[in-house]
Design a protein around this motif. Structure first.
Motif, short mmCIF file in Angstrom:
data_model
loop_
_atom_site.label_atom_id
_atom_site.label_comp_id
_atom_site.label_asym_id
_atom_site.label_seq_id
_atom_site.Cartn_x
_atom_site.Cartn_y
_atom_site.Cartn_z
N ALA A 1 53.52 61.22 73.26
CA ALA A 1 53.90 62.68 73.58
C ALA A 1 54.90 63.34 72.94
O ALA A 1 54.76 64.23 72.26
CB ALA A 1 54.64 62.55 74.97
N ILE A 2 56.08 62.30 72.15
CA ILE A 2 57.04 62.88 71.42
C ILE A 2 56.15 63.25 69.79
O ILE A 2 56.60 64.47 69.61
CB ILE A 2 57.93 61.77 71.08
N PHE A 3 55.56 62.45 69.47
CA PHE A 3 54.93 62.54 68.13
C PHE A 3 53.87 63.89 68.14
O PHE A 3 53.80 64.83 67.18
CB PHE A 3 54.04 61.57 67.71
N ALA A 4 53.00 64.07 69.40
CA ALA A 4 52.23 65.13 69.59
C ALA A 4 52.98 66.27 69.51
O ALA A 4 52.68 67.42 68.93
CB ALA A 4 51.39 65.00 70.65
N ALA A 5 54.01 66.55 70.25
CA ALA A 5 54.96 67.65 70.48
C ALA A 5 55.49 68.00 68.98
O ALA A 5 55.62 69.04 68.78
CB ALA A 5 55.84 67.38 71.51
N ILE A 6 55.90 67.06 68.29
CA ILE A 6 56.42 67.24 66.96
C ILE A 6 55.61 67.94 66.12
O ILE A 6 55.82 68.85 65.31
CB ILE A 6 57.12 65.88 66.32
N PHE A 7 54.16 67.53 66.02
CA PHE A 7 53.21 68.12 65.10
C PHE A 7 52.89 69.38 65.82
O PHE A 7 52.58 70.29 64.75
CB PHE A 7 51.90 67.20 65.24
N LEU A 8 52.83 69.66 67.03
CA LEU A 8 52.63 71.06 67.14
C LEU A 8 53.61 71.96 67.00
O LEU A 8 53.41 73.35 66.69
CB LEU A 8 52.18 70.78 69.12
N ALA A 9 54.91 71.55 67.24
CA ALA A 9 56.00 72.31 66.70
C ALA A 9 56.10 72.79 65.25
O ALA A 9 56.18 74.02 64.84
CB ALA A 9 57.29 71.69 67.04
N PHE A 10 55.75 71.77 64.60
CA PHE A 10 55.47 71.93 63.07
C PHE A 10 54.59 72.84 62.99
O PHE A 10 54.77 73.95 61.91
CB PHE A 10 55.13 70.53 62.36
N ILE A 11 53.07 72.65 63.50
CA ILE A 11 52.11 73.76 63.02
C ILE A 11 52.48 75.18 63.55
O ILE A 11 52.13 76.20 63.07
CB ILE A 11 50.87 73.15 63.95
N LYS A 12 53.14 75.44 64.67
CA LYS A 12 53.66 76.56 65.22
C LYS A 12 54.45 77.02 64.13
O LYS A 12 54.54 78.55 64.03
CB LYS A 12 54.19 76.44 66.74
N ASP A 13 55.56 76.51 63.75
CA ASP A 13 56.62 76.93 62.82
C ASP A 13 55.78 77.25 61.46
O ASP A 13 56.18 78.41 60.99
CB ASP A 13 57.61 76.07 62.70
N ARG A 14 55.17 76.69 60.87
CA ARG A 14 54.70 76.70 59.47
C ARG A 14 53.44 77.44 59.61
O ARG A 14 53.13 78.20 58.38
CB ARG A 14 54.44 75.48 58.95
N LEU A 15 52.56 77.53 60.77
CA LEU A 15 51.20 78.31 60.57
C LEU A 15 51.18 79.52 61.51
O LEU A 15 51.03 80.76 61.27
CB LEU A 15 50.06 77.52 60.78
N ILE A 16 51.28 79.26 62.69
CA ILE A 16 51.00 80.32 63.83
C ILE A 16 51.89 81.45 63.84
O ILE A 16 51.76 82.45 64.17
CB ILE A 16 50.72 79.34 65.29
N GLU A 17 53.19 81.02 63.87
CA GLU A 17 54.21 82.13 63.63
C GLU A 17 54.41 82.83 62.35
O GLU A 17 55.33 83.74 62.34
CB GLU A 17 55.63 81.53 64.35
N ARG A 18 53.58 82.59 61.28
CA ARG A 18 53.96 83.05 59.97
C ARG A 18 53.26 84.31 60.05
O ARG A 18 52.25 84.89 60.60
CB ARG A 18 53.34 82.11 58.85
N GLU A 19 53.68 85.44 58.92
CA GLU A 19 53.13 86.67 59.09
C GLU A 19 51.79 86.69 58.34
O GLU A 19 50.66 87.26 58.68
CB GLU A 19 54.15 87.64 58.34
N ASP A 20 51.90 85.91 57.20
CA ASP A 20 50.56 85.56 56.60
C ASP A 20 50.18 84.21 56.83
O ASP A 20 50.28 83.36 56.45
CB ASP A 20 51.00 85.81 54.82
N LYS A 21 49.17 84.30 57.87
CA LYS A 21 48.73 82.92 58.48
C LYS A 21 47.86 82.39 57.52
O LYS A 21 47.80 81.07 57.32
CB LYS A 21 48.14 83.22 59.84
N ILE A 22 46.77 83.25 56.85
CA ILE A 22 45.77 82.93 56.14
C ILE A 22 46.56 81.89 54.86
O ILE A 22 46.16 80.93 54.25
CB ILE A 22 44.82 83.60 55.41
N GLY A 23 47.70 82.70 54.27
CA GLY A 23 48.22 82.28 53.09
C GLY A 23 48.76 80.71 53.46
O GLY A 23 48.85 79.78 52.70
N ALA A 24 49.72 80.77 54.49
CA ALA A 24 50.03 79.50 55.12
C ALA A 24 49.19 78.28 55.39
O ALA A 24 49.54 77.17 54.82
CB ALA A 24 50.83 79.81 56.26
#
Length: 502
Positions: free
Chosen positions: A220-243
């Protein structure tokens, strides 16, 4: 002469009667069709059970032919049939953890998942499956305490039946449980019935009990960490395709490197023996190569995509399919030997008239395990696949990717630290980890929004934002806790009955 322009009364009545007759017939046919559909629906499980019974009988007949009427043939025939039943239940229950997230994320159809899992489970079993297995499931029972061949056979037979029955009950209840824990509990219970509590290695049992908590929590901890990373670096970015063009190739590389290390450590022991440092170095090399190859692939896939979250999901589809296939290969290579170990031990004991701490697994025994898993998966697996993939929390390709990656990384980290873990518990724990992280993240955003409006987050709003089904959480946790005691109790009773009959 008078002419009548209207039809005769009799002529009017006949067509009306005819129409009513056909309407009645249509209604009857509709009822028959509904009855036929209902019969097919009810009969579908019976067909699966029938095919499973045929497979079990064929395995017993095959074992009889291979033994050629030698001494103890009937015991081996019975053990082969029970081993086939066990393998069917592993396919129905254990494999769902590998394929559930991919199906729940719509990266794979149910048919595609069943086909891929069947092929890679068989491949892992037959190509890289362990050729030597501990007869007492990793030192649970002292071999000196059950050295008598007849007693040993009944201990293994009881453990095998108990584990298979428990897996069957768990599958029917919709609970994914650990095959290894089921076997361990069975060996412990029959061992105690045969030689008393002193025969059990209690420190090892303590480690297994600890894995009930360690495995799902780490997953659970590892899965949550990876999802938090993806949200921060991809999903919440203005330029999603560039990220995505920058990060997705790296994430694919991490996945490929991790799974290479995982398979090198856990799935290739029959082909080549590698220490952890060598496996990690090989994984790093594969990860770098995969990253470089993924860059042009991601760029091509992302051309013309809209700058939104839905586009990102498409980029994780192929990596998710690959991860599900590799998990199935590793499962087939690593876990099938544990499942058919008692059968291999019985075959060795009957043939050699003596017990051994470790025995070689004959090819036909491994083939029963591999084929049984495939049949069990196709016939009974969809129920657990749907439960893991869609009924705990809502998954998409990015969330399912986090679950798959956390499963592989958790096994590697736990092996490095010497911690006992269960692949089943890790995978399901990863699904819960993703779901609970989504809850926390959604609640945090809602609280921030409400504070801007000057309103607190009410308990009713918080309840509406629950994204994990608590009922499944409690049912699965309960099934995990009682797996070892349940199989131990069943195995102990079976041993007393078999020993008396024998």
């Amino acid at each position: 002469m008078t002419f009548s322009h209207g039809p005769a009364p009799a002529a009017q009545e006949r067509p009306a009667a005819s129409v009513n007759q056909w309407k009645t017939l249509d209604k009857d046919l509709k009822r028959v069709s509904q009855l036929e559909r209902a019969t097919q629906f009810v009969g579908r499980p019976l067909v699966a059970v029938g095919i499973a019974l045929i497979f079990i009988v064929l395995c017993g007949v095959g074992a009889s032919i291979l033994m050629g009427g030698a001494s103890g043939t009937m015991i081996i025939v019975a053990a082969a049939a029970i081993g086939a039943y066990m393998a069917l239940n592993i396919g129905a229950n254990d494999v769902a953890n590998n394929m559930g997230p991919a199906v729940g994320a719509n990266a794979l159809t149910m048919g595609g998942a069943l086909a891929i899992a069947a092929v890679f489970e068989v491949g892992g079993s037959l190509i890289a499956g362990g050729d030597v297995v501990s007869t007492i499931s990793g030192g649970i029972v002292d071999p000196q305490m059950v050295a008598d061949p007849a007693t040993f056979i009944w201990v293994m037979m009881s453990a095998l039946i108990a584990a298979a029955v428990w897996l069957n009950v768990a599958t029917a209840s919709g609970a994914p449980v650990s095959t290894t824990h089921s076997i361990v509990g069975g060996v412990m219970g029959s061992g105690i019935a045969a030689a008393g509590t002193a025969a059990v290695n209690w420190p090892t049992m303590g480690q297994i009990a600890a894995s009930w908590v360690i495995s799902p929590v780490l997953g659970a901890i590892f899965a949550a960490i990876f999802l938090a990373f993806i949200k921060d670096r991809l999903i919440e970015r203005e330029d999603k395709i560039g990220a995505a063009r920058f990060w997705v190739p790296l994430l694919i590389g991490v996945m490929c490197g991790t799974f290479t290390t995982y398979i090198a450590m856990k799935g290739l022991r029959k082909l080549v023996s590698l220490d952890m440092s060598t496996a990690i170095l090989i994984g790093l090399a594969v990860g770098v190569a995969a990253t470089l190859l993924a860059k042009p692939y991601v760029r091509r896939q992302s051309e013309g995509m809209e700058n939104r979250k839905k586009s990102l999901k498409k980029l994780f589809g192929l990596p998710l399919v690959i991860s599900a296939a590799l998990l199935s290969f590793a499962h087939g290579a690593n876990d099938v030997a544990n499942a058919v170990g008692p059968l291999a031990a019985i075959v060795h004991t009957v043939s050699a008239h003596s017990t051994a701490n470790e025995v070689a697994i004959p090819f036909w025994v491994m083939a029963i395990g591999a084929a049984g898993i495939s049949f069990g998966l196709v016939l009974f697996g969809p129920k657990l696949i749907r439960m893991v993939g869609t009924e705990i929390t809502k998954l998409n390709p990015m969330r399912a990717y986090c679950v798959a990656l956390s499963a592989a990384i958790t096994v590697i980290v736990a092996s490095a630290l010497g911690l006992p873990v269960s692949s089943t518990h890790i995978a399901v724990g990863g699904v819960f980890g993703v779901g609970f992280f989504r809850e926390w993240y959604a609640e945090r955003k809602a609280r921030a929004l409400n504070l801007q409006k000057g309103k607190p987050l009410t308990p009713e709003e918080r309840k509406r934002r629950k994204l994990v089904r608590r009922a499944h959480f409690l049912n699965i946790a309960a099934a995990w806790v009682i797996t070892v005691p349940a199989t131990a109790g069943i195995a102990a009773l079976l041993f007393l009955v078999l020993d008396r009959l024998g």
